[in-house]
Design a protein around this motif. Structure first.
Motif, PDB file in Angstrom:
ATOM      1  N   GLN A  82      40.849  48.728  31.453  1.00 40.63           N
ATOM      2  CA  GLN A  82      41.798  48.987  32.532  1.00 40.63           C
ATOM      3  C   GLN A  82      41.742  50.439  32.961  1.00 40.63           C
ATOM      4  OE1 GLN A  82      45.747  47.722  31.508  1.00 40.63           O
ATOM      5  NE2 GLN A  82      45.080  45.636  31.041  1.00 40.63           N
ATOM      6  N   SER A  83      41.931  50.649  34.266  1.00 45.26           N
ATOM      7  CA  SER A  83      41.929  52.020  34.773  1.00 45.26           C
ATOM      8  C   SER A  83      43.289  52.655  34.531  1.00 45.26           C
ATOM      9  CB  SER A  83      41.616  52.028  36.262  1.00 45.26           C
ATOM     10  OG  SER A  83      42.614  51.328  36.977  1.00 45.26           O
ATOM     11  N   ALA A 107      48.801  45.970  41.154  1.00 45.55           N
ATOM     12  CA  ALA A 107      47.393  45.971  40.778  1.00 45.55           C
ATOM     13  C   ALA A 107      46.640  45.032  41.704  1.00 45.55           C
ATOM     14  CB  ALA A 107      47.244  45.530  39.334  1.00 45.55           C
ATOM     15  N   ASP A 142      41.670  45.035  38.457  1.00 42.02           N
ATOM     16  CA  ASP A 142      42.802  45.530  37.668  1.00 42.02           C
ATOM     17  C   ASP A 142      43.842  44.434  37.455  1.00 42.02           C
ATOM     18  OD1 ASP A 142      41.871  48.077  37.233  1.00 42.02           O
ATOM     19  OD2 ASP A 142      42.736  48.858  39.090  1.00 42.02           O
ATOM     20  N   HIS A 174      44.892  42.997  33.857  1.00 44.81           N
ATOM     21  CA  HIS A 174      46.303  43.045  33.481  1.00 44.81           C
ATOM     22  C   HIS A 174      46.786  41.671  33.032  1.00 44.81           C
ATOM     23  CE1 HIS A 174      50.476  44.279  33.534  1.00 44.81           C
ATOM     24  NE2 HIS A 174      50.760  43.260  34.342  1.00 44.81           N
TER      25      HIS A 174
END
Length: 77
Positions: A23-24, A47, A51, A55
Motif C-alpha cells: 500500500q502507498s 482510495a 489502492d 485496502h
C-alpha cells in the motif's frame, strides 16, 4: 485439523503482510506530518484503483486471520 488451521493462519499472515507493504503511504512521510501533511490523515480521501483493492484485501485477510486465530485457540483445543 489443527495443523491445517495453523498452516492457513501462517499463509494468511504472510499475505496480509505483503498487502500492507504494497500500500502507498497517505502522507509524505515524517516531514509531511510535521509540516501539516497530517491534516490529510483525517480528511475524506477515497482510495482508487489498486489502492482500493489492496485496502479491501487487507481488511478481508485481517478478518480471516482473526477467525483462524479464534478457531486455533479456542475451538480446536
Amino acid at each position: 485439523m489443527l495443523g491445517i488451521v495453523n498452516v492457513l493462519l501462517v499463509i494468511d499472515g504472510i499475505i496480509m503482510i505483503i498487502l500492507v507493504l504494497l500500500q502507498s503511504g497517505k502522507s509524505e512521510g515524517l516531514s509531511g506530518a510535521i509540516s501539516g501533511g497530517a491534516e490529510q490523515l483525517f480528511g475524506k480521501q477515497k482510495a482508487r484503483g489498486i489502492d482500493l483493492v489492496l485496502h479491501r484485501g487487507t481488511i478481508v485477510t485481517a478478518v480471516i486471520f482473526f477467525v483462524l486465530a479464534f478457531l486455533s485457540a479456542y475451538v480446536l483445543q
